[in-house]
Scaffold this active site. Structure first.
Site, PDB file in Angstrom:
ATOM      1  N   LYS A 237       0.862  -1.186   0.000  1.00  0.00           N
ATOM      2  CA  LYS A 237       0.000   0.000   0.000  1.00  0.00           C
ATOM      3  C   LYS A 237       0.891   1.225   0.000  1.00  0.00           C
ATOM      4  O   LYS A 237       2.046   1.177   0.426  1.00  0.00           O
ATOM      5  CB  LYS A 237      -0.916   0.022   1.227  1.00  0.00           C
ATOM      6  CG  LYS A 237      -2.257   0.687   0.973  1.00  0.00           C
ATOM      7  CD  LYS A 237      -3.155  -0.190   0.111  1.00  0.00           C
ATOM      8  CE  LYS A 237      -4.526   0.443  -0.084  1.00  0.00           C
ATOM      9  NZ  LYS A 237      -5.417  -0.447  -0.848  1.00  0.00           N
ATOM     10  N   GLY A 238       0.354   2.334  -0.467  1.00  0.00           N
ATOM     11  CA  GLY A 238       1.108   3.583  -0.468  1.00  0.00           C
ATOM     12  C   GLY A 238       0.176   4.755  -0.269  1.00  0.00           C
ATOM     13  O   GLY A 238      -1.047   4.614  -0.304  1.00  0.00           O
TER      14      GLY A 238
END
Length: 547
Positions: A237-238
């Site tokens: 995830k970012g």
């Protein structure tokens, strides 16, 4: 960061008025100021009111010097303090910074840009220092994992390893605003929870509450989600901590390209493949793809999924999460003996996931009686026209003011009487405080982490069927997988093929989860997690430990 509440402690009325005027004209951030002229008054105000930052003069009628800062800093208890000082006492201000002040400003040399930037940065720095790992979402993800791990007697070494992500990258990145006089500095993240299963996969979100803990929780859930769907990915995830609604299109593009450059060594078609999430869309993915491709010297469409079809995106990706949720709701309804035709539904959230969920439920004959977005909640017991809602939202950007429904709060919306409640907004919406008041037969989670562990127990006792997020919103990553496969093979599938494959994978995951839930006598969420964790554990044990 669109709004900041500031306590100004300044006894010079002319200086106080100047500060208020400078902050009132600060531009993209709205500052709410409250001014007092004595330290004791400020301490009392701080005790009774919520503020994000304190602007403190070090020379006041009832206190002077470093003692002034120390008393305020103690009372602030984690709220950042920026000190004001005269030209003749900069050394005292420097001592205050050494003692914990976020910054100091010299009277007579303050302009609006400098003042606003100092206050914004103080708030952002404090948030970064205090909140990165201290995240309610990460705590929820870890507790869900530990509960499943305990039931399945997971190896202690694996339990310890899987509690935290394998790789994390925290960056601070600058980008220019349109006026080119202001360079904004923001925090960005990319987290890879699990590298065992293949390249990592996970979205990028732009939101002002994004932090390391939140991104790590989402990456962990993505690991279980991919394993449950039997996709060859680990979870990632970012995100960037910023409110994208405050940005122009040009600013959003510059931010995206700079963020891409900061994480470019971590991502790649065989390493880590981003996708859209909250606050981002296919246009953001197109900019990310172009930036990456420019650095490689050739076009690399497989670096992202969820991009425009013209750039190699997949048909059906935009609505995939909502469509997948509806496929799983159909299966759950069969188990419950609930007919979709004529059933009622409430959908919290009217972004990409929520709006598509509402539209597709309506196509199946479900009467959508309630919806909401960030601006309001809407309720009509006779049913809402989702087509009209989509048109109104497109024209007005938000649902507030829609004429053919009663206005309710988001909290009231969750407690409306219905057959299907679909929380498709933010985390921690169904808690121990409102779970007893829900009047639905099924909770279908389109959002990540909308239900707390305590609420899970209450819903189980009440016999409410919960379609957990790791299953309910897995349609997005599944069609992202399809897009990645199509890109690597340079062979495109039809929309019917995509939807057919999506349904087959989700129905299979639902049936495996149902079988495990009944066989081990555990709730549906725990069954889904065990199904995913078991696959991860097997893969890790098969690969062994290096060196």
């Amino acid at each position: 960061m669109s709004e900041i509440r500031v306590l100004v402690v300044e006894d010079n009325p002319m200086q106080a008025k100047l500060i208020e005027e400078l902050l009132a004209s600060a531009g993209e951030t709205r500052f709410h100021t409250h001014t007092v002229d004595r330290l004791e008054t400020g301490l009392n105000f701080l005790d009774a009111n919520k503020v994000e930052v304190v602007l403190l003069d070090l020379t006041l009628p009832d206190s002077e010097g470093l003692a002034t800062f120390l008393r305020m800093n103690h009372a602030a208890n984690g709220i950042p303090v920026v000190v004001l000082t005269g030209n003749d006492d900069v050394s005292m201000a420097a001592k205050a910074v050494e003692a914990g002040a976020q910054d100091y400003l010299i009277k007579g040399k303050i302009d609006g840009n400098r003042l606003a930037r100092s206050l914004r940065l103080a708030v952002k720095r404090t948030h970064a220092e205090q909140q990165e790992w201290n995240s309610p979402m990460l705590h929820l993800a870890q507790q869900q994992f530990l509960k499943a791990a305990q039931i399945m007697s997971l190896d202690e070494n694996l339990r310890e390893r899987l509690l935290f992500p394998q790789r994390t990258l925290v960056v601070t990145l600058p980008f220019r605003k349109d006026n080119y006089t202001h360079v904004e500095t923001v925090f960005g993240y990319r987290v890879q929870h699990l590298l065992t299963m293949g390249p990592t996969k996970g979205g990028i979100r732009y939101h002002e509450d994004v932090g390391l803990g939140e991104v790590s929780a989402l990456a962990m859930w993505m690991s279980w989600k991919c394993a449950l769907m039997r996709l060859p990915f680990g979870g990632a995830k970012g995100g960037v901590r910023i409110d994208p609604t405050d940005l122009t299109g040009h600013e959003l593009q510059r931010l995206t390209r700079r963020y891409t450059m900061e994480i470019i060594e971590m991502i790649g078609p065989e390493k880590d493949i981003p996708a859209p999430d909250m606050g981002t869309n296919e246009q953001v993915m197109a900019w990310l793809m172009d930036t990456y491709s420019q650095q490689m010297g050739y076009s690399v469409p497989t670096i992202v999924t969820g991009k425009p079809v013209a750039l190699g995106g997949s048909l059906g990706r935009r609505e995939a999460t909502g469509r997948g949720l509806v496929y799983v709701v159909e299966e759950a309804a069969k188990v419950m003996g609930l007919s979709m035709q004529g059933a009622t539904a409430v959908v919290q959230g009217f972004g990409n996931v929520g709006s598509n969920t509402a539209r597709l439920l309506e196509e199946l004959g479900v009467k959508v009686v309630g919806v909401s977005d960030v601006s309001t909640g809407l309720y009509n017991p006779k049913g809402l026209s989702v087509t009209d809602l989509l048109k109104y939202a497109e024209e007005n950007r938000v649902l507030k003011g829609y004429p053919h429904a009663d206005e309710v709060t988001n909290h009231e919306l969750l407690e409306l009487k219905c057959d299907i409640l679909a929380p498709c907004a933010l985390q921690n919406q169904i808690t121990e405080h409102n779970a007893e008041r829900l009047q639905c037969k099924m909770v279908a989670e389109g959002a990540n982490g909308p239900t707390t562990l305590e609420a899970d127990e209450i819903l189980k006792e009440r016999g409410i069927f919960v379609v957990p997020d790791v299953l309910g919103n897995a349609g997005g990553v599944t069609v992202s997988y399809f897009e990645w496969v199509q890109g690597t093979q340079n062979y495109m599938w039809t929309l019917d093929e995509i939807n057919s494959r999506l349904k087959k994978i989700l129905v299979d995951a639902f049936q495996r989860t149902l079988s495990r839930s009944e066989g081990q006598n555990v709730d549906f969420r725990t069954a889904a997690l065990i199904e995913g964790i078991e696959r991860v554990a097997e893969a890790k044990l098969k690969r062994g430990l290096f060196p």
